[in-house]
Design a protein around this motif. Sequence first.
Motif, short mmCIF file in Angstrom:
data_model
loop_
_atom_site.label_atom_id
_atom_site.label_comp_id
_atom_site.label_asym_id
_atom_site.label_seq_id
_atom_site.Cartn_x
_atom_site.Cartn_y
_atom_site.Cartn_z
N TYR A 64 3.55 8.21 8.02
CA TYR A 64 3.38 7.33 6.86
C TYR A 64 2.07 7.60 6.13
CZ TYR A 64 7.07 5.00 9.39
OH TYR A 64 8.24 4.74 10.05
N GLN A 78 6.04 9.10 -0.32
CA GLN A 78 6.87 8.36 0.62
C GLN A 78 8.15 7.83 -0.04
OE1 GLN A 78 5.99 7.51 4.14
NE2 GLN A 78 4.81 9.35 3.71
N THR A 79 8.28 8.05 -1.35
CA THR A 79 9.45 7.55 -2.09
C THR A 79 9.95 8.64 -3.03
OG1 THR A 79 8.16 6.72 -3.97
CG2 THR A 79 8.47 5.22 -2.09
N LYS A 109 10.09 13.10 1.75
CA LYS A 109 9.33 11.86 1.86
C LYS A 109 9.23 11.39 3.32
CE LYS A 109 13.33 9.07 0.34
NZ LYS A 109 13.44 8.12 1.45
N GLN A 110 9.60 12.28 4.23
CA GLN A 110 9.41 12.08 5.67
C GLN A 110 10.07 10.81 6.19
OE1 GLN A 110 4.98 12.59 5.26
NE2 GLN A 110 5.29 14.20 6.78
N SER A 111 11.29 10.57 5.70
CA SER A 111 12.01 9.34 6.04
C SER A 111 12.21 9.18 7.54
CB SER A 111 13.38 9.33 5.36
OG SER A 111 13.24 9.37 3.96
#
Length: 982
Positions: free
Chosen positions: A717, A722-723, A710-712
């Motif tokens: 973005y 993302q989650t 999720k590319q934390s």
Amino acid sequence: MRIPFLLLLTFLCCISLSAQEYFPKNDGVKAENNNFTALINAKIYVTPTEILDGGTLLIQNGKVVKTGKSLSLPENTVVVDLTGKTIYPSFIDIYSDFGVEKPKRTSSSGRSAQYGPSREGFYWNDHIMPENNAISKFKYDSKKAKELRDLGFGVINTHIQDGIARGTGALIALNDKGLDADRVLADKSAQYFSLTKSVAKRQAYPTSLMGALALLRQMYYDSDWYAKGKVDTKDRSLEALNANKNLVQIFEASDKDNVLRADKIGDKFNIDYTILAGGNEYENVADIKATNATLVVPINFPDPYDVSAPYLAEHISLEDMRSWNQAPLNPKVLEENNITFGLTLHGLKTASSFKKNLSKAIQYGLSKTKALEALTTVPAQILGKSNLIGSLKSGSQANFLITSGDIFDNKTVLYENWVQGKQHLVKDKALTDIRGDYNLTAGGKTYQLSIKGELHKPKAAVKEGEDKLSSKIKYEHNWMNLSFNNKEGDKVFRLTALVPPSPDQIKGKLILPNGTETTFSAVKAQAFSKKEKNETDKKPVVVPVTYPNIGYGYSQEPKQETTLFKDATVWTSEEEGILEHTDVLVKNGKIAKIGKDLRAAGATIVNATGKHLTAGIIDEHTHIAALSINESGQNSSAEVQMEDVVDPEHIGIYRNLAGGVTSAQLLHGSANPIGGQSAILKLKWGANADELIYKNSPKFIKFALGENVKQSNWNSYSRFPQTRMGVEQTFINYFQRAKEYDLKKKSGEEYRHDEELETLAEIINGERFISCHSYVQSEINMLMKVAEKFDFKINTFTHILEGYKVADKMAAHGAGASTFSDWWAYKYEVNDAIPYNAAIMQSQGITVAINSDDAEMSRRLNQEAAKTVKYGGMTELEAWKMVTINPAKLLHIDDRVGSIREGKDADLVLWSANPLSVYAKAEKTFIDGAVYFDLEKDKQQREAIKKEKALLINLMLQEKDKGSPTQEPKKKDQEQLHCDSL
């Protein structure tokens, strides 16, 4: 008013140049010049192998009418006597961007990355641009054309060097005396491809070499589907791709291994690419030859390194030193192996280095005939234009060079380059040679004048007695202009003269410092004698090529031997456990027999008394031997294949062998929930990429959970998900689509082949297995539920540092585990990791392996396994199984490797001590019964590397002393790739 004749002639010529033959002629009386031109008494290379001595070349209207001896000439023939001169066909460069503006670079990473296309009505990926045509962006560059003509080139094949599918090229004659109507020989000469995405487009995918290869495969599948009329909408990219499929297809590979990758794409879709090579094909020429591909070969040989500073010289790798020393061999090796190739200027820092590098290739063994073919007939043949260019046969364009002799001799002067029958002067062939030593009488004094240098660019030195005077000379069209100062430097003498055909004495005008005009006389005292450095006759010192061609490479591939290990402590990794004082016989690459007091005629006997023999270590999760790890441009990259990017020259292979590792799963990274397809390797050092991959290899794919997908921490973005909730929905969405795709495929309906969904359907059908990057128990549970929803199982959870929390659920699901021995707290999601994890999972009936995920750790997996004895109380034998038979089971190769059992592959390691000890060394490592690492040989190689580097450093110092340009030493560190490497 009367117009001067020359001005009128120029005006009429300009008019004729600007008019096509079918244009109305309303602007004056005109007459076509239909005269013939005969160039007689020359040595003529009609082709590289058809040579006429004292021949005649007859041309008219830009074409060759005939070549031969004693030709009958038409009455309206202009005759040019070229006694003592040589005529060659002009050169052709098949790979250029001449006249095409270079695309401007834009950013495509981080926050600026674009995950969708920027265009409408074209292919879904911006880097696929077959609709581009170089001719639409072409502008003739007279300055560059002259530079190329001066090197001998008459025709250039140019294209837009940007993108993966680049569109069509244009074939251009370098004729300054024509217009594009004359110059453009083909406005669609070839269709171009590469493995490099556009610098001008921001779309993220592909971010890797394997992504580029996958995109090309899908592009071809889609173009076929489109050609069948199965698409309702218009796609101008696919239309162009299909429309141009009958053109020559040229692929930029730029590396020996990429040549093989490009050829595989071509074989899959029945395309015979002409491939731009990398100049290092000599390193694996047998594989290159097996492709049967025609190559375009650069001669951008590297400069020697400046090794005058010993400390800096230490940073240069042996690989780079060898590249400088061996690269000029490449054309010769290709010729010896009967590989068809053309030569190109592509990759040269300056075009002017072309002649020097070509001479070097000839010095290293390339024949002059093959060199001429590679610059004339072969490029013409590749382009399908042999009837038009590349030779001086009847009907060909009159593109030819006039030289003073052998075009490949450094002393030879190129006088003229005729393109389309138009004369372009390079050097004045009527120029008198004024070089020599003279007694110069000027202004009442006698000076010593010495003229040296090149014929067309001489250098003058003037002396008065022992004093050297400042002087300058300019010489063209047989006019000499010389100036020199007096001793004090405050007065200038200026001389000018038209040099006679035999310059034993030159007389002319002298302007004294006070402005008085008088005369001078220069009488030749000694003829010029040029001291030639006959480098071409000197055989260069070239170090041998090894496999791979880096430090610790082998001179020949290891061979299987019949080997008998006597009196070893044998760790079977089977029910038999550890056998003391036992013999093991290896024959034909297999474990033939295990027992005591074995005998075998002709076997190599290995005294293993006091030593330990084990199966080779297997690393279930590694990222060594790969050119790229992540394809992060999409949330699913199921279509990409790690097998596409295996790097057989990665030093990690050798180091792993030194640590007893014989097999490994090369996994995609964790940039996206659905990663790429795995490669399962046998670490055969010196073999090519295909030979490293297991035959009939089980199919695996990498999935991932957690922060990375999720590319934390990646400053992005714009890409879904993302989650963690989004990660779950990604899996469900893709598997639902794959299920529907598979049902349609099985129904017998026509369907569009989708590389991504094909792979996911294999998972649903139990034909491909998942190895999943995982940490947190909630996500582990989630993925097992998703799998059960679609009726398949997760094969392996790798990392799995919270596996101890869900071990019972994993056992019920049927998942295996591949974990670290004692890693924890290196990022947030591993805060709950404990070193007892492996032992706890095994106690619940799970097959557990210890993996590395790290190039350094992978060569110490024996010690990592030993940690489970400390953390969890494992027995030595059960600990050892975690790096041998257990990973073999997880990879579905336990019928071949992972234990010492009769009939299995002879992948074995002889250890100096208990393999779980930090003091144990792998003395010999065998794969399929061949020795791929030997500790004693390794010591010898270290000494050999020192000697070879010393030799190469001395050779480079000699080159610097000769005045060769050098490059600064560079330390080339090989990047150690990990799960999150981008």
